[in-house]
Design an enzyme around this catalytic site. Structure first.
Site, PDB file in Angstrom:
ATOM      1  N   CYS A 119       6.005  51.708  -4.767  1.00 20.76           N
ATOM      2  CA  CYS A 119       6.006  50.239  -4.695  1.00 20.76           C
ATOM      3  C   CYS A 119       5.719  49.644  -6.072  1.00 20.76           C
ATOM      4  O   CYS A 119       6.294  48.631  -6.460  1.00 20.76           O
ATOM      5  CB  CYS A 119       4.959  49.741  -3.700  1.00 20.76           C
ATOM      6  SG  CYS A 119       5.284  50.238  -2.007  1.00 20.76           S
ATOM      7  N   CYS A 165      16.268  51.735   2.023  1.00 20.13           N
ATOM      8  CA  CYS A 165      15.057  52.455   1.603  1.00 20.13           C
ATOM      9  C   CYS A 165      13.804  51.743   2.076  1.00 20.13           C
ATOM     10  O   CYS A 165      12.692  52.211   1.841  1.00 20.13           O
ATOM     11  CB  CYS A 165      15.017  52.602   0.088  1.00 20.13           C
ATOM     12  SG  CYS A 165      16.452  53.440  -0.577  1.00 20.13           S
ATOM     13  N   CYS A 174       6.806  46.887   2.637  1.00 15.24           N
ATOM     14  CA  CYS A 174       5.495  47.056   3.245  1.00 15.24           C
ATOM     15  C   CYS A 174       4.464  46.213   2.499  1.00 15.24           C
ATOM     16  O   CYS A 174       4.777  45.575   1.490  1.00 15.24           O
ATOM     17  CB  CYS A 174       5.106  48.532   3.221  1.00 15.24           C
ATOM     18  SG  CYS A 174       5.003  49.193   1.563  1.00 15.24           S
ATOM     19  N   ASP A 205      12.613  48.820   1.043  1.00 19.63           N
ATOM     20  CA  ASP A 205      12.054  47.777   0.186  1.00 19.63           C
ATOM     21  C   ASP A 205      13.055  47.185  -0.792  1.00 19.63           C
ATOM     22  O   ASP A 205      13.836  47.888  -1.411  1.00 19.63           O
ATOM     23  CB  ASP A 205      10.751  48.187  -0.534  1.00 19.63           C
ATOM     24  CG  ASP A 205      10.687  49.659  -0.859  1.00 19.63           C
ATOM     25  OD1 ASP A 205      11.746  50.223  -1.141  1.00 19.63           O
ATOM     26  OD2 ASP A 205       9.578  50.231  -0.841  1.00 19.63           O
TER      27      ASP A 205
END
Lengths: 149, 407
Positions: free
Chosen positions: A106, A37, A63, A39
């Site tokens: 995130c 995915c 990221c 992360d």
């Protein structure tokens, strides 16, 4: 995409990068996300006998927003009681870093990482308590228990 | 020479206009501004003459028989749409099957998807792990209902150059038309529509240091004569294939850009390949677990697509923000899916998320290459220090052995 100054600061100068000994009974480890995915966050906490997070460390594959979210999370939970830390919401992280909508996941991951580290610590403590109940030990013996238990 | 930041290494996305091209275009904005369709005065005649000259230059460069085979458009997206939808509509009495590949540009893929909704059937051929399309796979997919095969000359992400001549031999033998989206390869790798049996080819100016907003579709006029149904109705420009006032300055600029390639293209490709190999060499020497995506030899001279294992692509791009590149990472797209091209080549999703595309071009210098190599090496090292996956890798833990929770 334009990122906020706070986000860039956490990305460029991440706080609390590193590892704690996952076998230490006072350490809880949360590993969330998946490489597929894009992360993966690992967040670790060291908890005092009183339930206060004395130290926190992270490593993140992801990221800039994911790295900044985890850096901020470690900063926020340090010094907090575990129950208090568990109430941190992803929306607070997203707001603090001004995450764009496409990056909200995130902050969700960072919240999951905190919860997962706390759960891991609690599970370790419960297992240890169960062990202690089975084999009643004096407090002196308990202090002498090897760290691997 | 001092470096100018950010350093542009995204020449697959677009290229800067060459000054010589700009100079050729300028008079056509102000002095020679005529409408090429005006038949009644010198302004129109002059514009028409410039357009006809441009047609011949472009036709000659791709090995076409005549300028009459060039239809000017607004760019490659329009050329792809016109080729695929125009052929499908004209030949629907003959068949309703189209073959293309999973690594085409969206302008091709989405044109095909539209046709599927209208009752056509489309076969999407997969690329191999090196990004190559197998001509045998194309041949196997051909049925008696197949009217068109569409395969790109070179892929925009991994730079793999496709065996168009071999595919053209097959389509010619089977009586099927071949469309080639030549946008990325045109000028950078040999392309000859007659030698390769290409029947339709999409081109655009802005990938070859020409202006944006102008492209062309090559449409073969003999052996076989290819027919289209126009997708834009109006004044019947471009022999009825594409209505709309011609973008004369753009067309003049396109031709000038092609003329420069005609003179300098081969030497330029060698120089850019040298820069690309220098960048690749420096990075591979200093970093472990870096993988080249796409074919090692059959690739565009300016293309270097690398996966930096254990580091996420967008995170890396943020770290090297002095360099304009692109990534196959999900985080750079609105869909949160990593590049469909890399996935259809069978690349691990983690590696797709870790990919960076360097697209070198005419104006990159050796100094820039050295700067970028050093920057990338330093930043990848830093991000790997932050990466739990790299730590696991160093401890000998196989990342694939872990049960990850998808999210």
């Amino acid at each position: 995409m334009a990122y906020s100054e706070k986000l860039l600061d956490h990305y460029e100068n991440p706080r609390n990068v590193g590892s704690l000994d996952k076998d230490d009974p006072s350490v809880g480890t949360g590993l969330v996300g998946a490489p597929a995915c894009g992360d993966v966050m690992r967040l670790q906490i060291r908890v005092s006998p009183e339930g206060v997070i004395e130290d926190a460390r992270f490593k993140t594959f992801g990221c800039g927003s994911a790295i900044a979210s985890s850096s901020l999370a470690t900063e926020w939970i340090k010094g907090k009681n575990i129950d208090e830390a568990a109430t941190i919401k992803n929306s607070q992280i997203a707001e603090e870093l001004s995450l764009p909508p496409v990056k909200i996941h995130c902050s969700v991951l960072a919240e999951d990482a905190i919860k997962s580290a706390i759960e891991d610590y609690k599970a370790k403590r419960a297992a240890r308590a169960a062990l202690n109940a089975e084999l009643p030990l004096s407090s002196a013996d308990e202090a002498a228990l090897p760290a691997s238990l | 020479m001092t470096l100018k930041f950010p350093i542009y290494m995204d020449n697959h996305a677009t290229t800067p206009l060459d000054q010589r091209v700009l100079a050729a275009m300028l008079p056509y904005f102000t002095q020679d501004f005529g409408n090429a369709a005006s038949r009644t005065h010198a302004y129109g005649w002059q514009a028409e003459a410039a357009v006809e000259d441009a047609r011949e230059t472009i036709a000659d460069y791709i090995g076409a028989e005549s300028g009459k085979e060039i239809v000017f458009t607004s760019g490659a997206t329009e050329s792809d749409n016109l080729a695929i939808k125009g052929v499908a509509e004209y030949y629907k009495g003959k068949g309703n099957h189209i073959i293309t590949t999973t690594i085409e540009h969206k302008a091709v893929l989405d044109s095909c998807k539209r046709l599927e909704k209208e009752g056509y059937s489309v076969t999407y051929v997969n690329a191999g792990p090196d990004g190559l399309i197998s001509p045998a796979d194309i041949e196997k997919a051909i049925t008696d209902k197949t009217i068109l095969v569409s395969v790109m000359l070179a892929n925009n992400e991994v730079g793999t150059i496709q065996p168009i001549a071999e595919i053209g031999a097959i389509t010619r033998a089977r009586g099927v038309l071949l469309h080639c989206d030549a946008v990325q390869g045109f000028g950078k790798t040999p392309f000859d529509v007659r030698a390769m049996n290409v029947d339709l080819a999409s081109l655009t100016a802005h990938k070859v240091y020409g202006p944006k907003g102008v492209g062309a579709l090559y449409v073969r006029r003999s052996k076989p004569r290819v027919r289209l149904v126009a997708q834009m109705d109006g004044g019947g420009h471009e022999r009825g294939n594409r209505s709309g006032t011609l973008n004369v300055p753009g067309i003049v600029g396109f031709a000038k850009a092609v003329q420069i390639f005609k003179q300098e293209g081969v030497a330029e490709a060698d120089r850019i390949r040298g820069l690309r190999d220098r960048l690749h060499g420096k990075i591979s020497k200093e970093l472990d677990a870096v993988f080249l995506n796409g074919h090692p030899e059959k690739r565009l001279p300016g293309n270097l697509n690398l996966s930096f294992s254990f580091v996420e692509g967008e995170g890396l791009m943020m770290a090297i923000k002095d360099v304009a590149v692109s990534s196959g990472s999900a985080c750079t797209s609105a869909s949160l899916e990593p590049s469909y091209v890399l996935r259809s080549m069978g690349l691990d999703e983690e590696l797709a998320h870790s990919s960076i595309r360097f697209g070198l071009g005419r104006f990159n210098t050796e100094e820039e290459i050295d700067y970028v190599a050093e920057l990338v090496i330093a930043k990848v090292k830093r991000l790997r220090e932050l990466s739990p996956l790299y730590e696991m890798h160093q401890q000998g833990i196989d990342i694939k052995s872990i049960q990850w929770a998808a999210h």
